[in-house]
Design a protein around this motif. Structure first.
Motif, mmCIF file in Angstrom:
data_model
loop_
_atom_site.group_PDB
_atom_site.id
_atom_site.type_symbol
_atom_site.label_atom_id
_atom_site.label_comp_id
_atom_site.label_asym_id
_atom_site.label_seq_id
_atom_site.Cartn_x
_atom_site.Cartn_y
_atom_site.Cartn_z
ATOM 1 N N ALA A 158 38.172 36.295 27.368
ATOM 2 C CA ALA A 158 36.504 36.493 28.551
ATOM 3 C C ALA A 158 36.521 35.222 28.462
ATOM 4 C CB ALA A 158 35.289 36.762 27.743
ATOM 5 N N GLY A 160 37.715 35.288 32.411
ATOM 6 C CA GLY A 160 36.716 36.499 32.768
ATOM 7 C C GLY A 160 36.737 37.857 33.286
ATOM 8 N N ILE A 161 36.322 38.253 33.801
ATOM 9 C CA ILE A 161 36.404 39.367 34.610
ATOM 10 C C ILE A 161 38.301 39.606 34.925
ATOM 11 C CG2 ILE A 161 35.974 39.639 36.498
ATOM 12 C CD1 ILE A 161 35.901 42.764 34.198
ATOM 13 N N GLY A 162 39.438 38.570 35.419
ATOM 14 C CA GLY A 162 40.133 38.296 36.129
ATOM 15 C C GLY A 162 41.026 38.665 35.115
ATOM 16 N N LEU A 217 41.257 41.534 34.444
ATOM 17 C CA LEU A 217 42.172 42.745 34.268
ATOM 18 C C LEU A 217 42.850 42.900 35.374
ATOM 19 C CD1 LEU A 217 39.100 44.635 33.466
ATOM 20 C CD2 LEU A 217 40.314 44.092 31.956
ATOM 21 N N THR A 246 42.579 41.706 23.487
ATOM 22 C CA THR A 246 42.435 42.160 24.664
ATOM 23 C C THR A 246 43.109 43.005 24.974
ATOM 24 O OG1 THR A 246 40.932 39.747 24.769
ATOM 25 C CG2 THR A 246 40.913 41.866 26.444
ATOM 26 N N ILE A 297 41.292 47.024 25.952
ATOM 27 C CA ILE A 297 41.183 47.990 27.261
ATOM 28 C C ILE A 297 41.691 49.299 26.522
ATOM 29 C CG2 ILE A 297 42.081 47.718 29.528
ATOM 30 C CD1 ILE A 297 42.579 44.521 29.311
#
Length: 331
Positions: free
Chosen positions: A62, A66-68, A70, A301, A305
């Protein structure tokens, strides 16, 4: 009943002994209640520990991506660049195709066993289907790799390319090298694996339909298909939804068979014949060899998910079942 009669006899003959007996029974009831609550809390504690460990392990990813993480398609352990999109895509696509293939077959098996099969054969056939659910996934993977893959590459994939490869819109799905492994072969093996689960649950829920309902329909001249569609399925819709979600949950988390069949390439290809990857297969392939902390965090991670995807599927199933039950209650 015997304990109640004994208590009444003691109450009539010895009030003090009766009070002591009541106090002892009260203590036993409280002890049983606390034991049951403790067992339920153990499950919650284990679930909380798993979630906490996954969240803790995902912190480095994270911070780094970060969100990238995903939405990135690149997975390069050498350059320490990680993206989850190919694995998420492979997991969702293989599970969706497997469910599409398995659902009609499972429904047909359940209808046959409950409505059409001779009574003497229902037990052996039902047992055989349940035994398929007990076969280890690695056996399915080995069978898929050594038996199914050559058959698909020699007979099925070339024919599908010839028939559908030039069609508008769906043609690209059936183009590519017919090597027998990839998204579609992995989905076929997954479908074979989840059929016993879905069909067994459907068969069990179909058997709870009151015989009077079906006999009334047959008495009015309904055919078997009309009884199934108009009586059996509406009456058991809650159980059917649960069976489908059980199969989907099984497909999402399947590891070894998919690892054998999907090709293990961190790529996103439109063709169903191309290799891909899933979250579970990526974890199985790389977790034992991961040494870099960011690599380990990326794999953890991915596990988080997969946990979230499975939770969303189960939550959606519960919502659908609750709506169906509410609708039936209104009726």
């Amino acid at each position: 009943m015997q304990n109640a009669a004994k208590s009444m006899d003691i109450e009539m003959t010895n009030p003090l002994a009766y009070k002591a007996l009541v106090a002892e029974e009260s203590r036993k009831n409280k002890a049983f209640k606390y034991l049951a609550v403790a067992m339920a809390l153990v499950v919650l504690l284990i679930l909380g520990a798993i979630v906490l460990s996954l969240l803790t392990g995902a912190v480095p990813v994270a911070k780094e991506f970060g969100i990238g993480f995903l939405f990135s398609k690149e997975w390069d352990p050498v350059q320490h660049i990680y993206g989850a999109l190919p694995a998420i895509y492979g997991t969702l696509v293989t599970s969706a195709i497997a469910l599409l293939l398995a659902l009609p077959i499972s429904l047909g098996i359940a209808v046959f066993l409950t409505e059409l099969c001779p009574i003497k054969l229902r037990g052996p056939i039902g047992t055989a289907i349940e035994l398929l659910a007990g076969i280890p996934s690695i056996i399915y993977g080995m069978w898929g790799l050594f038996i199914l893959a050559p058959f698909l590459s020699e007979h099925v994939q070339p024919a599908m390319t010839e028939w559908f490869g030039d069609l508008w819109l769906i043609g690209p799905l059936f183009q590519g090298p017919p090597i027998g492994i990839g998204i579609m072969p992995a989905s076929i093996v997954l479908a074979i694996m989840i059929i016993p689960f879905i069909s067994s649950v459907m068969r069990d829920v179909f058997t709870v339909v009151p015989a009077t309902l079906k006999e009334s329909a047959y008495g009015l001249g309904a055919t078997t298909s009309e009884v199934v569609w108009d009586i059996v399925l509406p009456y058991t819709r809650v159980g059917v939804v649960g069976a489908v979600m059980l199969g989907l949950g099984r497909a999402l988390g399947e590891t070894m068979a998919v690892t054998f069949m999907i090709g293990n390439a961190n790529e996103i290809n439109l063709s169903l014949f191309e290799s891909g990857n899933s979250i579970a297969s990526l974890l199985a392939n790389e977790f034992a060899e991961a040494a870099n902390p960011l690599h380990i965090s990326s794999l953890i991670t991915l596990g988080l998910i997969l946990f979230v995807i499975t939770f969303i599927v189960l939550a959606a199933a519960r919502v659908m079942i609750a709506k169906a039950e509410k609708k039936e209650g209104v009726r």
